[in-house]
Design a protein around this motif. Sequence first.
Motif, PDB file in Angstrom:
ATOM      1  N   ARG A   8      15.654  34.906  37.935  1.00 58.21           N
ATOM      2  CA  ARG A   8      15.884  36.109  38.645  1.00 58.21           C
ATOM      3  C   ARG A   8      17.570  36.277  38.995  1.00 58.21           C
ATOM      4  NH1 ARG A   8      14.841  40.304  35.358  1.00 58.21           N
ATOM      5  NH2 ARG A   8      15.196  37.993  34.135  1.00 58.21           N
ATOM      6  N   LEU A   9      17.819  35.012  39.846  1.00 56.85           N
ATOM      7  CA  LEU A   9      19.497  34.971  40.601  1.00 56.85           C
ATOM      8  C   LEU A   9      20.722  35.217  39.530  1.00 56.85           C
ATOM      9  CD1 LEU A   9      18.454  33.093  43.643  1.00 56.85           C
ATOM     10  CD2 LEU A   9      18.518  34.961  43.593  1.00 56.85           C
ATOM     11  N   GLN A  10      20.398  34.187  38.463  1.00 59.00           N
ATOM     12  CA  GLN A  10      21.290  33.707  37.402  1.00 59.00           C
ATOM     13  C   GLN A  10      20.923  34.304  36.725  1.00 59.00           C
ATOM     14  OE1 GLN A  10      20.372  29.857  36.231  1.00 59.00           O
ATOM     15  NE2 GLN A  10      20.595  29.005  38.625  1.00 59.00           N
ATOM     16  N   SER A  11      21.911  36.242  37.021  1.00 56.14           N
ATOM     17  CA  SER A  11      21.954  37.019  36.089  1.00 56.14           C
ATOM     18  C   SER A  11      22.720  37.337  35.031  1.00 56.14           C
ATOM     19  CB  SER A  11      21.608  38.703  37.131  1.00 56.14           C
ATOM     20  OG  SER A  11      22.812  38.455  38.163  1.00 56.14           O
ATOM     21  N   GLY A  12      24.081  36.141  35.562  1.00 51.37           N
ATOM     22  CA  GLY A  12      25.312  36.930  34.587  1.00 51.37           C
ATOM     23  C   GLY A  12      25.821  37.429  35.290  1.00 51.37           C
ATOM     24  N   ILE A  13      25.355  38.953  35.984  1.00 48.75           N
ATOM     25  CA  ILE A  13      26.128  39.579  36.792  1.00 48.75           C
ATOM     26  C   ILE A  13      27.417  39.124  37.946  1.00 48.75           C
ATOM     27  CG2 ILE A  13      26.620  41.629  37.882  1.00 48.75           C
ATOM     28  CD1 ILE A  13      23.872  42.564  36.251  1.00 48.75           C
ATOM     29  N   TYR A  17      26.295  37.785  42.329  1.00 49.37           N
ATOM     30  CA  TYR A  17      26.738  35.843  42.514  1.00 49.37           C
ATOM     31  C   TYR A  17      27.664  36.251  43.724  1.00 49.37           C
ATOM     32  CZ  TYR A  17      24.949  34.392  37.652  1.00 49.37           C
ATOM     33  OH  TYR A  17      24.503  33.689  36.929  1.00 49.37           O
ATOM     34  N   ALA A  18      28.542  37.164  43.737  1.00 51.79           N
ATOM     35  CA  ALA A  18      29.278  37.384  44.862  1.00 51.79           C
ATOM     36  C   ALA A  18      28.097  37.574  46.185  1.00 51.79           C
ATOM     37  CB  ALA A  18      30.343  38.384  44.203  1.00 51.79           C
ATOM     38  N   TRP A  19      27.583  38.221  45.998  1.00 49.54           N
ATOM     39  CA  TRP A  19      26.575  38.846  47.435  1.00 49.54           C
ATOM     40  C   TRP A  19      25.348  37.828  47.648  1.00 49.54           C
ATOM     41  CZ3 TRP A  19      26.044  42.548  50.237  1.00 49.54           C
ATOM     42  CH2 TRP A  19      26.071  44.052  49.744  1.00 49.54           C
ATOM     43  N   ILE A  20      24.573  36.557  46.655  1.00 50.04           N
ATOM     44  CA  ILE A  20      24.442  35.468  47.137  1.00 50.04           C
ATOM     45  C   ILE A  20      25.041  34.744  47.740  1.00 50.04           C
ATOM     46  CG2 ILE A  20      23.383  33.388  46.215  1.00 50.04           C
ATOM     47  CD1 ILE A  20      22.802  34.812  43.591  1.00 50.04           C
ATOM     48  N   GLN A  43      41.552  43.726  23.375  1.00 53.60           N
ATOM     49  CA  GLN A  43      40.669  43.782  22.427  1.00 53.60           C
ATOM     50  C   GLN A  43      39.920  44.616  23.224  1.00 53.60           C
ATOM     51  OE1 GLN A  43      40.398  39.646  23.739  1.00 53.60           O
ATOM     52  NE2 GLN A  43      40.189  39.179  21.442  1.00 53.60           N
ATOM     53  N   HIS A  44      39.045  45.493  24.407  1.00 51.21           N
ATOM     54  CA  HIS A  44      38.325  45.920  24.303  1.00 51.21           C
ATOM     55  C   HIS A  44      38.650  47.449  25.015  1.00 51.21           C
ATOM     56  CE1 HIS A  44      35.742  42.484  24.131  1.00 51.21           C
ATOM     57  NE2 HIS A  44      36.766  41.518  24.871  1.00 51.21           N
ATOM     58  N   LYS A  45      39.472  47.812  25.155  1.00 51.14           N
ATOM     59  CA  LYS A  45      39.567  49.200  25.017  1.00 51.14           C
ATOM     60  C   LYS A  45      39.001  50.286  26.520  1.00 51.14           C
ATOM     61  CE  LYS A  45      41.707  49.712  21.606  1.00 51.14           C
ATOM     62  NZ  LYS A  45      42.880  49.236  21.179  1.00 51.14           N
ATOM     63  N   HIS A  46      38.515  48.602  26.997  1.00 48.32           N
ATOM     64  CA  HIS A  46      37.911  48.934  28.628  1.00 48.32           C
ATOM     65  C   HIS A  46      37.998  47.464  29.499  1.00 48.32           C
ATOM     66  CE1 HIS A  46      34.172  46.546  28.398  1.00 48.32           C
ATOM     67  NE2 HIS A  46      34.416  46.725  27.183  1.00 48.32           N
ATOM     68  N   THR A  47      37.958  48.184  30.741  1.00 52.96           N
ATOM     69  CA  THR A  47      37.825  46.859  32.220  1.00 52.96           C
ATOM     70  C   THR A  47      36.566  45.672  32.539  1.00 52.96           C
ATOM     71  OG1 THR A  47      39.360  48.120  33.438  1.00 52.96           O
ATOM     72  CG2 THR A  47      40.153  46.586  31.614  1.00 52.96           C
ATOM     73  N   ASN A  48      36.033  46.836  31.898  1.00 57.37           N
ATOM     74  CA  ASN A  48      34.081  46.865  32.578  1.00 57.37           C
ATOM     75  C   ASN A  48      33.968  45.936  32.948  1.00 57.37           C
ATOM     76  OD1 ASN A  48      31.921  47.726  33.926  1.00 57.37           O
ATOM     77  ND2 ASN A  48      31.484  49.434  33.148  1.00 57.37           N
ATOM     78  N   ILE A  49      34.122  45.139  34.130  1.00 58.09           N
ATOM     79  CA  ILE A  49      33.246  43.855  34.106  1.00 58.09           C
ATOM     80  C   ILE A  49      31.713  43.032  33.909  1.00 58.09           C
ATOM     81  CG2 ILE A  49      32.912  41.794  35.717  1.00 58.09           C
ATOM     82  CD1 ILE A  49      35.351  41.646  35.477  1.00 58.09           C
ATOM     83  N   ASP A  50      31.106  44.045  33.921  1.00 59.66           N
ATOM     84  CA  ASP A  50      29.621  44.161  33.694  1.00 59.66           C
ATOM     85  C   ASP A  50      29.471  44.028  31.965  1.00 59.66           C
ATOM     86  OD1 ASP A  50      28.955  44.141  36.047  1.00 59.66           O
ATOM     87  OD2 ASP A  50      28.443  46.561  36.538  1.00 59.66           O
ATOM     88  N   GLN A  51      30.339  44.419  31.137  1.00 61.99           N
ATOM     89  CA  GLN A  51      30.264  44.446  30.208  1.00 61.99           C
ATOM     90  C   GLN A  51      31.251  43.507  28.990  1.00 61.99           C
ATOM     91  OE1 GLN A  51      31.417  47.974  28.729  1.00 61.99           O
ATOM     92  NE2 GLN A  51      29.740  49.210  29.553  1.00 61.99           N
ATOM     93  N   LEU A  52      31.735  42.806  29.877  1.00 60.74           N
ATOM     94  CA  LEU A  52      32.313  41.182  29.167  1.00 60.74           C
ATOM     95  C   LEU A  52      31.408  39.846  29.462  1.00 60.74           C
ATOM     96  CD1 LEU A  52      35.694  42.126  30.827  1.00 60.74           C
ATOM     97  CD2 LEU A  52      35.181  42.377  29.107  1.00 60.74           C
ATOM     98  N   GLU A  60      30.129  38.001  26.203  1.00 65.48           N
ATOM     99  CA  GLU A  60      30.035  37.585  25.286  1.00 65.48           C
ATOM    100  C   GLU A  60      30.327  35.930  25.569  1.00 65.48           C
ATOM    101  OE1 GLU A  60      33.830  39.290  24.695  1.00 65.48           O
ATOM    102  OE2 GLU A  60      32.832  41.133  24.255  1.00 65.48           O
ATOM    103  N   LEU A  61      30.294  35.371  25.906  1.00 67.88           N
ATOM    104  CA  LEU A  61      30.237  34.287  26.973  1.00 67.88           C
ATOM    105  C   LEU A  61      28.842  33.429  27.433  1.00 67.88           C
ATOM    106  CD1 LEU A  61      33.262  33.004  28.483  1.00 67.88           C
ATOM    107  CD2 LEU A  61      33.016  32.402  26.326  1.00 67.88           C
ATOM    108  N   LYS A  62      28.107  34.991  27.324  1.00 69.33           N
ATOM    109  CA  LYS A  62      27.025  34.240  28.382  1.00 69.33           C
ATOM    110  C   LYS A  62      26.029  33.822  27.074  1.00 69.33           C
ATOM    111  CE  LYS A  62      23.551  35.547  31.175  1.00 69.33           C
ATOM    112  NZ  LYS A  62      22.778  36.922  31.256  1.00 69.33           N
ATOM    113  N   HIS A  63      26.365  35.098  25.659  1.00 68.95           N
ATOM    114  CA  HIS A  63      25.639  35.440  24.681  1.00 68.95           C
ATOM    115  C   HIS A  63      25.437  34.296  23.580  1.00 68.95           C
ATOM    116  CE1 HIS A  63      23.602  37.952  26.798  1.00 68.95           C
ATOM    117  NE2 HIS A  63      23.849  38.806  27.045  1.00 68.95           N
TER     118      HIS A  63
END
Lengths: 669, 96
Positions: A643-648, A652-655, B82-91, B93-96
């Motif tokens: 759960r800690l490694q959410s990718g958000i 991570y910064a919070w942790i 590239q993305h038309k936005h700079t929202n961190i949560d939606q960036l 792609e490397l994770k998936h």
Amino acid sequence: MELIHSLWLLLLMPLAWGILLLVQPFARARVDGVVSVVLYGGLSMAGWLLLRSTGQVPGTVIELPVHWQLLKTYSVNSGIYIDYPTAWMVFIVGLVGSCVALYSCRYMQEETHRSRYFAYLSLFVFAMLGIVLVRDLLLIYVGWELVGLCSYLLIGFWHERSEARRAALQAFVTNRLGDAAFVVGIGACLLLTGSTDLLQMQQTLPWWAALCLFGGTMGKSAQFPLHFWLPDAMAGPTPASALIHAATMVAAGVYLLFRLHPLFPDSTLLVIAGLALITILWSALLACVQKDMKRVLAYSTVSQLGYMILAIALHNPAGGFAHLLTHAFFKAGLFLSVGAVIYYLHHWQEKKGLHFDAQNMFLTGGWARRALWLAIPYGILAAALAGFPLTAGALSKENIIMSVWASHARFGQVAYYLGSGAILGALLTAFYMGRQTGLIWLRPAPPEQAAAFPAQPHATFIIPLALLSVGSLWFWWSPNPMSLEAGAIWQRLKAPEASLPHAIGYLTSAGALFMFALGAWLYGFSPKGKTAHNEPYLQPLARLLYRFCCLQDRVIRYLMDVAKPNEQTESIWLQDRLTAWGLKLCRAAHQFDSKGIDRLINGLGKITVVAAHVIAWTDRQIVDGMVKAIVGMARLAAYIGSRLQSGILQEYAWIAIVALALIVLGVAI
Amino acid sequence: MQFFLGIGAILFCIGLGIVLTKRQAVMWLVGIELMLNAANINMVVFSKLYDPTNQLFALFVMVIAVAEACIILALLLMLYKQHKHTNIDQLNELKH
């Protein structure tokens, strides 16, 4: 390398030959049989020489020690040792082995897998020699299991027959039961005395350990209640049965008891004696009602093993051991001679294209008149088993019966009960041997079987039979034909306080003669007006009553003829009535064995299954449960961690911040 | 002097707050810059209090902050293209 080290060849040669035959079967040439005969003959010669060298001075032991450091604090003496009884066993195993191998040359001639058969024989001999030569119980156990395996292979040799497979499996599993107890006993020995060396264990074992060790004997030597596998083991080839019954398998159990009984407390020995007596009587009764000629002999083996164990349990190892040796001679010979009858009947049957049970005694007869050369050895051997004077069997069996009576000095009143039971067993033995003699040899043959008889004897059958039947005469064993006490075995192995009531021995002999004659008369000769083959099939007691009624009928009819001729119906009614009663009585014993024992065993089996379920439940719920709990905890931790490694990144910064804050806080405090 | 340390601490907390709460990458840049400046103020205070060589670190930080701002702004421009936005949560792609 001294000459004495060549004694290892006793073990190595049968093993090497067995493996060679398994790896490289001889398809056509008769090499396998001939080499086996020579090999076992050599073994028995070696045994004879060893007997000469150990027999001179009492207490001579030839030892070849090999120390095998099993643990840091515990070493096993895995060498071999040879003393007087061991030398006897080597001799007898070699002799019976060579007789059986020679006999098998013809008996197994047409088998395609003959080499495999000889390989099993050789491994069997190796395993048995392993049991008698090594001195540590752990190593004896290795030989013990090998014997069990070889018997399984030999009983199931004709594995295309379902009953052979079943019998082999039954023998194996029954032996496992005994062996399980035996292993526990060995462990108890190790725990209590710190040693499993046969020659070093001195101290008396507690009763439970002794009973566990006896469990091994019970399985191997087919003692009640594990006796049922031996008669079923008749599904194997007849020469293999001869080997199993005479020298290799069943002798192992008696031999073990012979070695171990000084360690047993008297109370356990009495229990063992009681079980042995039950075995003697039960199997002797069952032998009286069998139709199959091999099964009669099988039950008689069980009964004779009971005698040996009875003797050893009541501190007469010399008598028990002597009976083991004499029994090896006559039982092997009996199997071989009956096997010859089966062989000829079988061949005749195949030639004619007939299908009947060649082993059924009621379907044949008249062999004495047509094959005298088979009948004479059979007669001597059967007389030895029945305990006629001038035979080896009488010497050893009467010695046992007398010593049982004499043991009241040590065991009190109960010795008399055991002694009476043993005499009854001896009488029954004589009766069923007389019955078999009457059925197979004396009564006239069925007319259609005239062609079944061999034209001339086969030397491969005659030589072993002659050897074994000469060995069953008294003069090898004791110069005095009425007593074993003049013989070498008794002189060497007897218990110190031994004075035997000879009158009982003579009485038993006379009784055996009478019972044998009775059996032969009941089954070998028919009353006037009946032929052997239209007389109904009746169990012994019924037949006795039937004969009695026939006689009585004649007497009554005679009286009727004199008095009133119209009341014959009365006597016929009586006759029918009596026969029916007798039949019922006799069947009861038979039913009890075939049904009662099976039920007992099934019950035991069910208990085992229930116990197995309970164990399985604890295994699944408790043992597995613990493992599962640990796995579950790991999984939970992994879940939380993942759960800690959410990718958000912000989390991570919070942790990182929280962790840093905690560290700073910790340092500050 | 404690007054300036307090300003530094407040600035750092504001920067941290921005980084932990805002979704926009540009706002992150602002937050990081604030935190760096908070550190700078601390450096200056400590150089006044203990050892003047600490000013050197402040200078270092300023240079690095400039370089970092340049690179991050360039990256953000490319991301936006590239993305038309700079929202961190939606960036992601490397994770998936």
